[in-house]
Structure formats: structure tokens, C-alpha cells
Design a protein around this motif. Structure first.
Motif, PDB file in Angstrom:
ATOM      1  N   VAL A 227       0.835  -1.189   0.000  1.00  0.00           N
ATOM      2  CA  VAL A 227       0.000   0.000   0.000  1.00  0.00           C
ATOM      3  C   VAL A 227       0.873   1.243   0.000  1.00  0.00           C
ATOM      4  CG1 VAL A 227      -1.830  -1.201   1.228  1.00  0.00           C
ATOM      5  CG2 VAL A 227      -0.148   0.115   2.520  1.00  0.00           C
ATOM      6  N   LEU A 228       0.251   2.373  -0.320  1.00  0.00           N
ATOM      7  CA  LEU A 228       0.979   3.639  -0.340  1.00  0.00           C
ATOM      8  C   LEU A 228       1.270   4.106   1.072  1.00  0.00           C
ATOM      9  CD1 LEU A 228      -1.056   5.478  -3.137  1.00  0.00           C
ATOM     10  CD2 LEU A 228       1.144   4.282  -3.361  1.00  0.00           C
ATOM     11  N   ASN A 229       2.214   5.028   1.205  1.00  0.00           N
ATOM     12  CA  ASN A 229       2.581   5.651   2.479  1.00  0.00           C
ATOM     13  C   ASN A 229       3.078   4.623   3.507  1.00  0.00           C
ATOM     14  OD1 ASN A 229       2.991   7.478   4.478  1.00  0.00           O
ATOM     15  ND2 ASN A 229       0.883   8.290   4.487  1.00  0.00           N
ATOM     16  N   PRO A 230       4.196   3.911   3.188  1.00  0.00           N
ATOM     17  CA  PRO A 230       4.728   2.911   4.124  1.00  0.00           C
ATOM     18  C   PRO A 230       5.207   3.533   5.431  1.00  0.00           C
ATOM     19  CG  PRO A 230       6.263   3.310   2.322  1.00  0.00           C
ATOM     20  CD  PRO A 230       5.004   4.022   1.967  1.00  0.00           C
ATOM     21  N   LEU A 231       5.616   4.821   5.409  1.00  0.00           N
ATOM     22  CA  LEU A 231       6.087   5.472   6.633  1.00  0.00           C
ATOM     23  C   LEU A 231       4.967   5.553   7.662  1.00  0.00           C
ATOM     24  CD1 LEU A 231       8.319   6.920   8.163  1.00  0.00           C
ATOM     25  CD2 LEU A 231       7.592   9.071   7.066  1.00  0.00           C
ATOM     26  N   LYS A 232       3.783   5.891   7.190  1.00  0.00           N
ATOM     27  CA  LYS A 232       2.635   5.953   8.092  1.00  0.00           C
ATOM     28  C   LYS A 232       2.349   4.582   8.689  1.00  0.00           C
ATOM     29  CE  LYS A 232      -2.268   7.260   8.231  1.00  0.00           C
ATOM     30  NZ  LYS A 232      -3.419   7.768   7.439  1.00  0.00           N
ATOM     31  N   GLN A 233       2.468   3.544   7.850  1.00  0.00           N
ATOM     32  CA  GLN A 233       2.255   2.179   8.325  1.00  0.00           C
ATOM     33  C   GLN A 233       3.303   1.795   9.369  1.00  0.00           C
ATOM     34  OE1 GLN A 233      -0.930   1.579   7.308  1.00  0.00           O
ATOM     35  NE2 GLN A 233      -0.308  -0.500   6.767  1.00  0.00           N
ATOM     36  N   LEU A 234       4.557   2.253   9.149  1.00  0.00           N
ATOM     37  CA  LEU A 234       5.623   1.936  10.088  1.00  0.00           C
ATOM     38  C   LEU A 234       5.393   2.618  11.433  1.00  0.00           C
ATOM     39  CD1 LEU A 234       8.345   0.573  10.617  1.00  0.00           C
ATOM     40  CD2 LEU A 234       9.464   2.636   9.708  1.00  0.00           C
ATOM     41  N   VAL A 235       4.978   3.874  11.404  1.00  0.00           N
ATOM     42  CA  VAL A 235       4.693   4.595  12.643  1.00  0.00           C
ATOM     43  C   VAL A 235       3.553   3.919  13.408  1.00  0.00           C
ATOM     44  CG1 VAL A 235       3.843   6.777  13.599  1.00  0.00           C
ATOM     45  CG2 VAL A 235       5.563   6.793  11.777  1.00  0.00           C
ATOM     46  N   LYS A 236       2.531   3.510  12.655  1.00  0.00           N
ATOM     47  CA  LYS A 236       1.404   2.824  13.275  1.00  0.00           C
ATOM     48  C   LYS A 236       1.849   1.507  13.893  1.00  0.00           C
ATOM     49  CE  LYS A 236      -3.242   1.091  12.222  1.00  0.00           C
ATOM     50  NZ  LYS A 236      -4.270   0.893  11.159  1.00  0.00           N
ATOM     51  N   LEU A 237       2.748   0.803  13.199  1.00  0.00           N
ATOM     52  CA  LEU A 237       3.263  -0.467  13.732  1.00  0.00           C
ATOM     53  C   LEU A 237       4.028  -0.238  15.029  1.00  0.00           C
ATOM     54  CD1 LEU A 237       3.985  -3.505  13.484  1.00  0.00           C
ATOM     55  CD2 LEU A 237       5.998  -2.791  12.154  1.00  0.00           C
ATOM     56  N   MET A 238       4.908   0.752  15.055  1.00  0.00           N
ATOM     57  CA  MET A 238       5.697   1.011  16.255  1.00  0.00           C
ATOM     58  C   MET A 238       4.811   1.391  17.432  1.00  0.00           C
ATOM     59  SD  MET A 238       8.642   0.269  15.244  1.00  0.00           S
ATOM     60  CE  MET A 238       9.488   0.737  16.751  1.00  0.00           C
ATOM     61  N   ALA A 239       3.781   2.178  17.152  1.00  0.00           N
ATOM     62  CA  ALA A 239       2.854   2.548  18.224  1.00  0.00           C
ATOM     63  C   ALA A 239       2.112   1.321  18.753  1.00  0.00           C
ATOM     64  CB  ALA A 239       1.859   3.593  17.705  1.00  0.00           C
ATOM     65  N   SER A 240       1.710   0.440  17.845  1.00  0.00           N
ATOM     66  CA  SER A 240       1.000  -0.773  18.261  1.00  0.00           C
ATOM     67  C   SER A 240       1.903  -1.688  19.074  1.00  0.00           C
ATOM     68  CB  SER A 240       0.483  -1.526  17.028  1.00  0.00           C
ATOM     69  OG  SER A 240      -0.441  -0.742  16.314  1.00  0.00           O
ATOM     70  N   LEU A 241       3.174  -1.805  18.662  1.00  0.00           N
ATOM     71  CA  LEU A 241       4.113  -2.647  19.399  1.00  0.00           C
ATOM     72  C   LEU A 241       4.320  -2.124  20.820  1.00  0.00           C
ATOM     73  CD1 LEU A 241       6.848  -3.348  16.665  1.00  0.00           C
ATOM     74  CD2 LEU A 241       4.952  -4.811  17.351  1.00  0.00           C
ATOM     75  N   CYS A 242       4.494  -0.819  20.932  1.00  0.00           N
ATOM     76  CA  CYS A 242       4.697  -0.224  22.257  1.00  0.00           C
ATOM     77  C   CYS A 242       3.461  -0.395  23.138  1.00  0.00           C
ATOM     78  CB  CYS A 242       5.041   1.253  22.118  1.00  0.00           C
ATOM     79  SG  CYS A 242       6.660   1.570  21.378  1.00  0.00           S
ATOM     80  N   LEU A 243       2.294  -0.187  22.551  1.00  0.00           N
ATOM     81  CA  LEU A 243       1.064  -0.319  23.321  1.00  0.00           C
ATOM     82  C   LEU A 243       0.860  -1.761  23.787  1.00  0.00           C
ATOM     83  CD1 LEU A 243      -1.453   1.099  24.383  1.00  0.00           C
ATOM     84  CD2 LEU A 243      -2.583   0.598  22.207  1.00  0.00           C
TER      85      LEU A 243
END
Length: 489
Positions: A227-243
Motif C-alpha cells: 500500500v501507499l505511504n509505508p512510513l505511516k504504516q511503520l509509525v502505526k506499527l511502532m505505536a501498536s508494538l509499544c502499546l
């Protein structure tokens, strides 16, 4: 999972039967075999015992041996001694809720007797529910109903059976952990995270379960890289991992903070009954209000690591002494089982293991169709979880606890034997359940695969005999030894 299908009903029937037999045998062994005078935690009884209390103690006293005394003490008196903090609060809180349901009996029974009844009833319930949730989880992960059924039936005969019945936290932990895994397989990440957090409040090794949430989120991330905007996906992933990490570790952190408030902050001393104070003096137990313990001044004041180090001598390779050889032999069967399972899976799926199970959806679906059951790609994360627990337990813990440690934490201990039974037992290659009306005259046709194998023991393969022999022998030995304060912890 509700209402139950025929296979789940069979699991339920067998689980209930095994629980009843376990409680009956422990009561019998507790009565006929004299207790060994072990150097174990044995607090004084503060309330007088009546005739009914003595009856309850005679019937259920075998459930209160070794570490069970700690859980019963905490449920009755709270965390009075420093070493009590090695035992997490989830199970004592469940016992207290169980005693509330027994409130009508409290005028006739002491608090300890009510707690013993609560242990028997709750662990009966938790272990039966754990068997059902393991069956449900197996159906979701293995995509092989037969293996899921075999695994659930084997759980009913778990080599850690005595600990699923006694006053230990294993049954509750297994139920919560298997339920959390099942919810995650259904895509319910929030429910799964909550259940994993509750499991961490029951046993410390629940912290390792965060790996399931992290792996699930990473799998979702790599499958959506197109999908487009992989950076946004990466930020979302890091937030989910931390949570996820914060959610699962929160009960552990709160428990450590509670210990800090009890021992490291001024004015935290409690009113403790004199017999319990005297026990602390006699045994050298630290209580609140005494000199500040050394862990309070640590940069990260964790009482749990301090207790494991000082009171239980838990640490890297500390248990590797010649006199501990019998305990290593005791842990050998479950060790061989997990190592064998790991070797079988890795040699079958080397590429999947090298990519940490993070394959594209099409590849994953192809593998699932060609390798159902234990060799399914979905099993990868469960196998890693089991291997990590085995590695840590074998190197850092008292190895004799590996059987209950793994038996209540990972489905691999049951999935892999189920895989072996399905693939190497000729008796199970025929129809699993023979309708009774079609059975030969004079022969009772068992609907239970385990009973079928036991009825035909001489015809079973060597692998089947080893598996069932291990499960049944450890079940019986555990009841004989543990219920009488003999070494089986």
C-alpha cells in the motif's frame, strides 16, 4: 465455542472425569501415605479447627503442598513476608472470590477450609475450561480437527496434572493464555491483549506472551507493504508494538510498585499477628517495617528478581550441580518433547523459520494446504514461544518445574504428541469413533481416542506407548509424591 459440538462434548466429559479421578486419588493418597517432613513454607494456623475442618483437610489437604501454601497464605493474610512477592496476585484474588461464593459455609468452616474448597472447585473449573479452549485454539491454528481433538484429550492427562488440581496458578494461567491465543487467532487483538495481561497478573512468564501480539502486528505490517505511504504504516506499527508491550507488562509493573510501597516507603508497616511475626523471626523472613531491603536502592527496584536470586537461588546455570542430576532427569521427557518438536518443524520449514514466519499471504495459504496440523505455518510463533520458555527454564530456573512450566504455558506440549499419534499410530488411522450399534458383539467400542489406545495397549506403536506412558506415569507419580510433601515441585 458455545454451544458445544460433539468433539467438544467428548473433551468436556473426559476432562471432568479426569478432574474427578485426580481429586479422588489425591484424597486417597493423602489419607494412606504419611506426609514427609519437608523444609517447606508452613505457617501456623491462627484459627482453631473443628471436626468439619479436619474432614476438609483430610480430603483436600493434598492440594495445599509446597508452593500452594504460599498462595493460600497470601489469600488469607496478604503479602506479609518479602518472599511472598514471588507469587503473583491473580490466583490468590481468584481464591478470595471463590470463598465469597462459599460465604454460607463460613459459619461452619475456617477460612483455610474455605480456601481449600475454593482451590478444588476453581481449579476443577479452570482446568476443564483450559481443555476446551485448547481444543478451540487447535481447530483455529492446526486446521486439523483430529489433531486438535487429540491434543485436548492429552491435556486432560497432562503430566502436570497434579499442579492443575493443587493450589497452584497453573490451571488459571493455562485457561487465560489459551483463551488469549484463540482470541488473537480470531483477529481480536484488544481482547487478546487484555487476556494476556490478566495472565501476566497470574504468572510472571506471561510477559513472554507479548511476542504473540508483536508477531501478529509485524505479520500484518509486512503483508500490507504494497500500500501507499509505508512510513505511516511503520509509525502505526511502532505505536501498536509499544502499546502491546505496555498492556501485557502493566500487571507486572503494578505488582512491583505495590511491593515498593510496602517495603521501601515510610509508614507502610502492618499489624501482623504475633504467631506470624514469630515465624518471621524463626525463619529469617523479612516483613514490612523492618530495615529497608537492598533492592529498594536499586536504580530499577524490582523485588521479583531480588527474591528469585536470594530466596530461590535462581540464576544462569546456578542449578547445574551434580546433586541436581535427578531433577534434570525429571525434566528430561518434556525437554526431549519440545526439542524434538522444534527439530521436526525447523527441518520441514527451514525457509519459513529463517524469515521468522513473516511470509506473504499466498505463500502462507499454500503451506497451510500442503502442511495441515502441527506442521502448519501458523504453528511457528507457538514453537518459538515454547523454545524460548524451554531455553530460559533449562538455563536459569529449577529444572524440575519445567513440566508444569511448559505444560501450562504452551500448546506445543500437546500438539506435537497429537501429531505423532495421528501419523504413527495405526489404530488411529481407522475411524476414530465406532458407533456402538455397529460394534462387534460383546465388545464395547470406545468413542474416546485415548481410551481406545489404552484398551488396545499391546497393539499400540512404541511411540504411542512412550507418549501415554509418560503422561500417565507423571500424573500418578505427581499425585503420590506432591500430595505428601515428597519432592515433586
Amino acid at each position: 465455542m458455545w454451544p458445544l459440538d460433539p468433539s467438544q462434548k467428548e473433551v468436556l466429559r473426559f476432562a471432568v472425569s479426569c478432574r474427578i479421578l485426580t481429586l479422588t486419588l489425591q484424597a486417597l493418597f493423602n489419607v494412606i501415605i504419611p506426609d514427609h517432613h519437608a523444609d517447606a513454607f508452613s505457617p501456623p494456623r491462627l484459627a482453631p479447627s473443628g471436626s468439619v475442618d479436619q474432614l476438609v483437610e483430610g480430603l483436600l489437604g493434598g492440594l495445599s503442598r509446597w508452593d500452594a501454601e504460599h498462595f493460600l497464605f497470601i489469600a488469607e493474610h496478604g503479602y506479609l513476608y518479602e518472599h511472598n512477592f514471588a507469587f503473583f496476585p491473580g490466583f490468590p484474588l481468584a481464591l478470595l472470590m471463590g470463598t465469597e461464593l462459599l460465604r454460607p459455609l463460613q459459619g461452619h468452616l475456617s477460612q483455610r477450609s474455605c480456601l481449600l474448597l475454593s482451590v478444588a472447585l476453581l481449579n476443577f473449573l479452570f482446568s476443564v475450561l483450559a481443555a476446551l479452549t485448547l481444543h478451540d485454539l487447535g481447530c483455529l491454528v492446526l486446521h486439523c480437527p483430529r489433531q486438535a481433538f487429540y491434543a485436548a484429550m492429552l491435556f486432560c492427562l497432562s503430566p502436570a496434572n497434579v499442579f492443575l488440581a493443587a493450589g497452584y496458578s497453573e490451571a488459571l494461567f493455562a485457561f487465560l493464555t489459551f483463551s488469549a491465543m484463540g482470541q488473537l487467532e480470531r483477529g481480536r487483538s484488544w481482547t487478546s491483549g487484555l487476556l494476556f495481561a490478566l495472565a501476566t497478573g497470574v504468572r510472571s512468564n506471561g510477559l513472554v506472551s507479548v511476542g504473540f501480539l508483536l508477531h501478529s502486528q509485524c505479520t500484518g505490517f509486512f503483508s500490507s507493504l504494497v500500500v501507499l505511504n509505508p512510513l505511516k504504516q511503520l509509525v502505526k506499527l511502532m505505536a501498536s508494538l509499544c502499546l502491546s508491550a505496555l498492556t501485557v507488562s502493566l500487571p507486572f509493573a503494578l505488582f512491583q510498585y505495590y511491593a515498593y510501597t510496602q517495603f521501601c516507603l515510610p509508614g507502610s508497616a502492618h499489624s501482623i499477628p504475633e504467631p506470624l511475626v514469630q515465624l518471621a523471626v524463626d525463619k529469617g523472613y523479612r516483613i514490612t517495617g523492618e530495615n529497608e531491603p537492598p533492592w529498594c536502592s536499586w536504580e530499577l527496584p524490582l523485588i521479583y528478581s531480588y527474591i528469585q536470586d536470594v530466596y530461590w537461588n535462581v540464576g544462569l546455570l546456578r542449578y547445574y550441580e551434580f546433586r541436581q542430576v535427578p531433577n534434570f532427569l525429571l525434566a528430561a521427557p518434556v525437554t526431549v518433547l519440545v526439542v524434538w518438536a522444534t527439530w521436526t518443524y525447523v527441518t520441514t520449514h527451514p525457509r519459513l523459520c529463517l524469515t521468522l514466519g513473516l511470509q506473504r499471504c499466498k505463500d502462507s495459504k499454500t503451506l497451510e494446504k500442503s502442511h495441515p496440523g502441527f506442521l502448519s505455518p501458523k504453528v511457528f510463533v507457538y514453537l518459538v514461544h515454547a523454545a524460548v520458555l524451554l531455553l530460559f527454564g533449562g538455563l536459569c530456573m529449577h529444572v524440575q518445574v519445567l513440566t508444569r512450566f511448559l505444560g501450562s504455558s504452551t500448546p506445543i506440549v500437546y500438539w506435537f504428541p497429537a501429531h505423532l499419534l495421528q501419523n504413527q499410530e495405526p489404530l488411529l488411522r481407522s475411524v476414530d469413533t465406532v458407533p456402538e450399534e455397529n460394534a462387534p458383539p460383546g465388545i464395547k467400542a470406545p468413542r474416546n481416542c485415548i481410551l481406545k489406545l489404552l484398551y488396545n495397549w499391546k497393539a499400540c506403536s512404541p511411540v504411542t506407548r512412550c507418549i501415554l506412558g509418560y503422561f500417565l506415569t507423571y500424573w500418578l507419580l505427581g499425585l503420590l509424591l506432591h500430595c505428601n510433601f515428597l519432592p515433586w515441585t
